[in-house]
Design an enzyme around this catalytic site. Structure first.
Site, PDB file in Angstrom:
ATOM      1  N   ARG A   1      -0.863 -49.095 -25.298  1.00 56.49           N
ATOM      2  CA  ARG A   1      -2.000 -49.988 -25.544  1.00 56.49           C
ATOM      3  C   ARG A   1      -3.294 -49.180 -25.685  1.00 56.49           C
ATOM      4  NH1 ARG A   1      -4.043 -54.918 -21.571  1.00 56.49           N
ATOM      5  NH2 ARG A   1      -6.048 -55.274 -22.579  1.00 56.49           N
TER       6      ARG A   1
ATOM      7  N   ASN B   1       2.779 -60.202 -26.109  1.00 56.64           N
ATOM      8  CA  ASN B   1       1.856 -60.134 -27.240  1.00 56.64           C
ATOM      9  C   ASN B   1       2.387 -59.230 -28.329  1.00 56.64           C
ATOM     10  OD1 ASN B   1      -0.371 -61.806 -26.874  1.00 56.64           O
ATOM     11  ND2 ASN B   1      -1.185 -60.460 -25.270  1.00 56.64           N
TER      12      ASN B   1
ATOM     13  N   CYS C   1       0.410 -68.861 -24.659  1.00 59.32           N
ATOM     14  CA  CYS C   1      -0.801 -68.068 -24.453  1.00 59.32           C
ATOM     15  C   CYS C   1      -1.720 -68.806 -23.505  1.00 59.32           C
ATOM     16  CB  CYS C   1      -1.491 -67.862 -25.792  1.00 59.32           C
ATOM     17  SG  CYS C   1      -2.944 -66.827 -25.647  1.00 59.32           S
TER      18      CYS C   1
ATOM     19  N   HIS D   1      -4.539 -66.541 -30.659  1.00 57.57           N
ATOM     20  CA  HIS D   1      -5.773 -65.732 -30.643  1.00 57.57           C
ATOM     21  C   HIS D   1      -6.616 -66.000 -31.898  1.00 57.57           C
ATOM     22  CE1 HIS D   1      -4.301 -62.686 -27.372  1.00 57.57           C
ATOM     23  NE2 HIS D   1      -4.267 -63.944 -26.991  1.00 57.57           N
TER      24      HIS D   1
ATOM     25  N   TYR E   1     -11.449 -64.811 -28.976  1.00 52.17           N
ATOM     26  CA  TYR E   1     -11.031 -63.750 -29.907  1.00 52.17           C
ATOM     27  C   TYR E   1     -11.725 -63.822 -31.266  1.00 52.17           C
ATOM     28  CZ  TYR E   1      -7.498 -62.035 -26.720  1.00 52.17           C
ATOM     29  OH  TYR E   1      -6.869 -61.459 -25.635  1.00 52.17           O
TER      30      TYR E   1
HETATM   31  C1  G6P Z   1      -5.978 -62.687 -22.646  1.00 50.75           C
HETATM   32  C2  G6P Z   1      -4.951 -62.961 -23.692  1.00 50.75           C
HETATM   33  C3  G6P Z   1      -3.632 -62.419 -23.331  1.00 50.75           C
HETATM   34  C4  G6P Z   1      -3.754 -60.971 -22.945  1.00 50.75           C
HETATM   35  C5  G6P Z   1      -4.776 -60.788 -21.859  1.00 50.75           C
HETATM   36  C6  G6P Z   1      -5.056 -59.327 -21.604  1.00 50.75           C
HETATM   37  O1  G6P Z   1      -5.810 -63.509 -21.609  1.00 50.75           O
HETATM   38  O2  G6P Z   1      -4.842 -64.314 -24.000  1.00 50.75           O
HETATM   39  O3  G6P Z   1      -2.781 -62.573 -24.423  1.00 50.75           O
HETATM   40  O4  G6P Z   1      -2.513 -60.485 -22.504  1.00 50.75           O
HETATM   41  O5  G6P Z   1      -5.962 -61.361 -22.199  1.00 50.75           O
HETATM   42  O6  G6P Z   1      -5.626 -59.182 -20.358  1.00 50.75           O
HETATM   43  P1  G6P Z   1      -5.810 -57.741 -19.702  1.00 50.75           P
HETATM   44  O7  G6P Z   1      -6.289 -57.991 -18.329  1.00 50.75           O
HETATM   45  O8  G6P Z   1      -4.471 -57.078 -19.786  1.00 50.75           O
HETATM   46  O9  G6P Z   1      -6.814 -57.047 -20.572  1.00 50.75           O
END
Ligand code: G6P
Length: 439
Positions: A95, A149, A171, A201, A254
């Site tokens: 990531r 995701n 989601c 998103h 988003y």
């Molecule tokens: C949001 C999105 C999720 C994603 C998350 C990431 O809630 O809807 O799809 O996984 O953010 O969160 P993080 O704490 O991993 O940055």
């Protein structure tokens, strides 16, 4: 069904205690007999820590739910009623690359949007499709509920390239928006209803209701007078009031990447230089969470988990499973086959839309045409997701390039090619489909 069996693939995730808490809270309506947490052998330490916490939580709550751990999904899947997937292929290191490499080309670096979204899809889709094959043979009646995701692209791939029909993508963005609206209006969330439509998103709140009365205008006024609607992983830089007033519908957090691209890019660069990319921030958060989880005295979900962007996931997931199991017929926003609900999106494609949830799964509620100003962007992202899913399955370089070049966050074919080449190399270990040699 008497006594439900749930299998969670990616069970060593730091989000798992949320899911366990959700199942415990609903035990009376949703009697889960067995919860299997499955992970890869490399994730042993995390799975054991999370598994031990889950067992303590269940014991403290006094519910007869058995938590089982496994490193072999083929052992866990037989007889499953629900399979949930929450995997991160390549872990947070991958990531971080998704978030950082595009920045060198002045392109948004984000885990589910632009080049990062493409590469997360390329890594994740083949693994999910393998899981689908196992479900087909080992528990053909199970529902596959995917949180991995990019959830929209993954659902698109499952619908197009697997034989699984009982599938839903999930989601937390819609539930997060509903919570934010409730906070703005200073009311309990269950009094708020939002007509959601779009893609994962990329979802809009077309209309907002409080106790059945439309309050969209009031909510848009609040959004433009400084009230915030975002998630922990996305900074809120505010909106131009006139833009939101002209848009007349509620954007999701988003949308900032698309309507504020330059400001978000500058912000990402600044954060990358200071605290690090979001993946790096999350790595630190996870370290702290796992230290807490290791405490043998801890038997609840620690509140620190709410610092993650995925807050309320468990509510969304448990409500969905509960409604399928109990044939509730209530309305929930999920990712499912469009079936004509949103005009201009293929019937067989995945959309994120309000659905009536029954024992036969989600039935999308008819939307018709999206407002003209957002129609094009939604269709463009759908084209991107479809092309990306095809690239993930075929491992075809040109298809991947096409996906990236048509993404609205990528400025040119040349930049698309440069980013693609660098990211293919960076993620080589997780993209065997692109590096197979023909003998
Ligand atoms: C949001 C999105 C999720 C994603 C998350 C990431 O809630 O809807 O799809 O996984 O953010 O969160 P993080 O704490 O991993 O940055």
């Amino acid at each position: 069904m008497s006594g439900i069996k749930v299998v969670t693939i990616g069970g060593g995730s730091s989000y798992t205690p949320e899911l366990v808490e959700g199942f415990i809270k609903r035990y009376n309506e949703l009697p889960i007999k067995e919860l299997w947490l499955v992970d890869i052998p490399e994730g042993k330490e995390k799975l054991e820590t999370v598994g031990a916490l889950a067992k303590r939580m269940v014991k403290k709550a006094g519910v007869p739910m058995e938590v089982k751990l496994s490193y072999d999904r083929k052992e866990a899947l037989p007889g499953a009623d629900f399979v949930t997937t929450q995997i991160r292929v390549g872990l947070l290191e991958a990531r971080a690359k998704d978030e950082k490499i595009p920045l060198n080309y002045d392109v948004i670096g984000q885990e589910t949007n632009g080049p990062g979204g493409l590469f997360k899809g390329l890594r994740t889709i083949p693994v999910i499709l393998d899981i689908c094959k196992d479900i087909e043979t080992l528990c053909p009646n199970a529902w596959l509920i995917n949180f991995s995701n990019p959830a929209g692209m993954v659902t698109e791939a499952v619908l197009r390239y697997s034989n699984i029909t009982k599938t839903v993508g999930l989601c937390n963005v819609p539930i997060g928006m509903r919570m934010s609206v409730a906070e703005m209006l200073e009311v309990e969330p269950d009094r708020v209803h939002i007509d959601f439509a779009g893609l994962n998103h990329m979802v809009f709140g077309l209309r907002v209701y409080l106790d059945g009365e439309e309050v969209t205008g009031q909510v848009l006024d609040k959004l433009t007078s400084g009230e915030s609607m975002t998630m922990k992983n996305i900074v809120d830089l505010g909106w131009e009031p006139e833009f939101i007033q002209a848009l007349q519908i509620l954007p999701c957090p988003y949308h900032r990447y698309y309507y504020q691209t330059d400001k978000m890019l500058a912000q990402e660069k600044k954060e990358a230089n200071e605290a690090g990319s979001r993946a790096e921030v999350v790595q630190q958060l996870e370290k702290e969470l796992f230290e807490l989880y290791s405490d043998p005295e801890l038997a609840i979900k620690p509140p620190q988990l709410e610092e993650r962007g995925g807050a309320y996931y468990s509510d969304a997931a448990c409500s969905l499973i509960d409604s399928i199991y109990n044939n509730r017929g209530d309305i929930q926003p999920v990712n499912t086959r469009n079936n004509g609900a949103i005009a201009g999106i293929p019937a067989e494609s995945a959309v994120e839309v309000n659905c009536v949830i029954t024992k036969d799964g989600p039935k999308p509620i008819h939307v018709g045409e999206l407002p003209v100003p957002v129609q094009g962007l939604v269709q463009q992202i759908k084209s991107f997701e479809r092309t990306a899913a095809e690239a993930a399955v075929t491992g075809d370089y040109n298809t991947a390039l096409l996906a990236l070049a048509i993404n609205p966050l990528v400025p040119s074919d040349t930049v698309a090619k440069q980013i693609l080449d660098e990211m293919l190399e960076a993620h080589k270990a997780y993209l065997p489909q692109f590096f197979q040699t023909v003998v």
